[in-house]
Write a protein that holds these residues in place. Structure first.
Motif, PDB file in Angstrom:
ATOM      1  N   ARG A 249       0.842  -1.247   0.074  1.00  0.00           N
ATOM      2  CA  ARG A 249      -0.077  -0.032   0.001  1.00  0.00           C
ATOM      3  C   ARG A 249       0.894   1.415   0.015  1.00  0.00           C
ATOM      4  O   ARG A 249       2.001   1.275   0.579  1.00  0.00           O
ATOM      5  CB  ARG A 249      -0.789   0.035   1.237  1.00  0.00           C
ATOM      6  N   ILE A 250       0.220   2.299  -0.499  1.00  0.00           N
ATOM      7  CA  ILE A 250       0.533   3.593  -0.538  1.00  0.00           C
ATOM      8  C   ILE A 250      -0.223   4.385   0.645  1.00  0.00           C
ATOM      9  O   ILE A 250      -1.410   4.643  -0.146  1.00  0.00           O
ATOM     10  CB  ILE A 250       0.987   4.405  -1.806  1.00  0.00           C
ATOM     11  N   VAL A 251      -0.038   4.920   1.607  1.00  0.00           N
ATOM     12  CA  VAL A 251      -0.719   5.820   2.322  1.00  0.00           C
ATOM     13  C   VAL A 251      -0.300   7.097   2.281  1.00  0.00           C
ATOM     14  O   VAL A 251       0.675   7.496   2.380  1.00  0.00           O
ATOM     15  CB  VAL A 251      -0.595   5.301   3.847  1.00  0.00           C
ATOM     16  N   ILE A 252      -1.651   8.028   1.665  1.00  0.00           N
ATOM     17  CA  ILE A 252      -1.416   9.338   1.539  1.00  0.00           C
ATOM     18  C   ILE A 252      -2.365  10.117   2.628  1.00  0.00           C
ATOM     19  O   ILE A 252      -3.496   9.863   2.222  1.00  0.00           O
ATOM     20  CB  ILE A 252      -1.629   9.688   0.199  1.00  0.00           C
ATOM     21  N   LEU A 253      -1.781  10.954   3.308  1.00  0.00           N
ATOM     22  CA  LEU A 253      -2.568  11.678   4.077  1.00  0.00           C
ATOM     23  C   LEU A 253      -2.189  13.023   3.968  1.00  0.00           C
ATOM     24  O   LEU A 253      -1.227  13.487   3.565  1.00  0.00           O
ATOM     25  CB  LEU A 253      -2.385  11.349   5.627  1.00  0.00           C
ATOM     26  N   PRO A 254      -3.138  14.056   4.465  1.00  0.00           N
ATOM     27  CA  PRO A 254      -2.942  15.598   4.215  1.00  0.00           C
ATOM     28  C   PRO A 254      -1.658  15.944   5.054  1.00  0.00           C
ATOM     29  O   PRO A 254      -1.516  15.550   6.004  1.00  0.00           O
ATOM     30  CB  PRO A 254      -4.345  16.105   4.920  1.00  0.00           C
ATOM     31  N   ASP A 255      -1.016  16.750   4.362  1.00  0.00           N
ATOM     32  CA  ASP A 255       0.039  17.440   5.023  1.00  0.00           C
ATOM     33  C   ASP A 255       1.210  16.382   5.391  1.00  0.00           C
ATOM     34  O   ASP A 255       2.025  16.911   6.444  1.00  0.00           O
ATOM     35  CB  ASP A 255      -0.294  18.364   5.954  1.00  0.00           C
ATOM     36  N   ARG A 256       1.313  15.475   4.789  1.00  0.00           N
ATOM     37  CA  ARG A 256       2.307  14.443   5.208  1.00  0.00           C
ATOM     38  C   ARG A 256       2.978  13.841   4.101  1.00  0.00           C
ATOM     39  O   ARG A 256       2.268  13.490   2.922  1.00  0.00           O
ATOM     40  CB  ARG A 256       1.427  13.255   6.120  1.00  0.00           C
TER      41      ARG A 256
END
Length: 108
Positions: free
Chosen positions: A48-55
């Motif tokens: 997985r590639i986890v993408i979160l705001p401002d990170r």
């Protein structure tokens, strides 16, 4: 750490190992995404590639407790880390929960 059940045999196995956390739903609540990482011609990339705001993105390899990445997976993880990427290998439900708490402390 998107662990959405798709009905495929491999995903069923993952859900039986405690990877059925609702992490995909939690990441969406904070505006993030957890994409399944498929890279044609590059076997062994993290799950997985986890993408979160401002990170920056986080690459996540999911394993059963006590299971280690295969040799090719270790090579891919090493390559990504040398490129300065955050790569995590998570073993089972408790490590998934700890990861979610780390990256989304106010939402888990």
């Amino acid at each position: 750490v998107c662990v959405v059940y798709t009905g495929r045999k491999n995903d069923q196995k993952r859900n039986r190992t405690g990877r059925g956390e609702d992490s995909a739903g939690r990441s969406k609540k904070v505006g993030g995404r957890a994409y399944k990482f498929v890279s044609p011609g590059n076997s062994g990339v993290p799950d997985r590639i986890v993408i979160l705001p401002d990170r920056p993105p986080v690459f996540v390899e999911l394993k059963r407790p006590g299971e280690e990445p295969r040799k090719l997976q270790k090579v891919q993880i090493r390559i990504l880390r040398r490129l300065g990427q955050d790569v995590r290998v998570l073993h089972g439900t408790e490590e998934v929960k700890a990861f979610l708490k780390e990256v989304m402390p106010n939402d888990v």
